[in-house]
Design a protein around this motif. Structure first.
Motif, short mmCIF file in Angstrom:
data_model
loop_
_atom_site.label_atom_id
_atom_site.label_comp_id
_atom_site.label_asym_id
_atom_site.label_seq_id
_atom_site.Cartn_x
_atom_site.Cartn_y
_atom_site.Cartn_z
N TYR A 151 -6.38 -6.55 -3.84
CA TYR A 151 -6.93 -5.55 -3.57
C TYR A 151 -8.96 -5.11 -3.71
O TYR A 151 -9.16 -6.13 -3.96
N ASP A 153 -11.45 -4.52 -5.03
CA ASP A 153 -12.10 -4.88 -5.54
C ASP A 153 -12.16 -5.75 -6.43
O ASP A 153 -12.63 -5.86 -7.90
N GLU A 176 -7.56 1.20 -0.57
CA GLU A 176 -7.83 0.06 -2.13
C GLU A 176 -6.60 -1.17 -1.71
O GLU A 176 -6.94 -2.23 -2.68
#
Length: 189
Positions: A151, A153, A176
């Motif tokens: 991911y 993040d 993402e």
């Protein structure tokens, strides 16, 4: 490969580093204990599933095909896990990490469902898990290329994978999820 023929991959660590006298009064940084990678068993998933606190964390770790809450047997089946493709990283005899190696076409192996126990994160076990899986992919799967998803993040995991030679190949439409890749053999010059 059968369990009897499959090598284990030990990785040394002392538990804690000795602190030099010049650092007296400074708490020692805990280091990862001696670890070994072995084929996973269904009962390992009982512990691993305890590291996944909610449905969103389960989806991010295991993908959309694994139910939450999951049972070890159910997750094993939903992940299409087997002793040939699922691995547990042990500290002594206790699972502290888990991952899968999914063989694809052209000797590409996808590293999937990588996870380290929450209480053991930040001690180098993610690196040890990845290094042991990379060695297994090369030795047991004759992999020429490795891939994995991360991911965007998840900055800690992204940095780890880059340090292991993975580079960004592409992102999903939402940006993402990043597909990363690396060769297992040195480039031909």
């Amino acid at each position: 490969m059968t369990d009897a023929k499959r090598p284990s991959y030990p990785f040394a660590g002392s538990g804690t580093e000795r602190v030099p006298d010049s650092h007296a009064g400074v708490s020692p940084m805990p280091c990862a204990p001696l670890t070994t990678l072995r084929p996973a068993r269904v009962d390992d998933l009982g512990r691993v599933l305890g590291w996944v606190p909610d449905a969103e964390a389960c989806r991010r770790w295991a993908g959309p095909n694994v139910s939450f809450p999951a049972t070890p047997n159910g997750a094993w089946l939903e992940m299409a896990a087997s002793p040939d493709n699922a691995f547990a990283l042990l500290a002594d005899t206790v699972p502290v990490g888990f991952g899968q190696l999914l063989a694809g076409d052209h000797r590409v192996v996808h590293m999937a469902r990588l996870i380290v126990a929450p209480g053991h994160r930040g001690r180098g076990l993610g690196r040890r898990l990845c290094e042991a899986l990379i060695a297994t992919a090369c030795d047991d799967f004759a992999a020429r290329r490795l891939t994995l998803n991360v991911y965007a993040d998840n900055h800690v995991a992204h940095a780890l994978y880059r340090s292991l030679g993975f580079s960004e190949l592409l992102r999903d439409d939402a940006g993402e999820v990043i597909l990363m890749s690396r060769p297992t053999l040195p480039p031909r010059g």
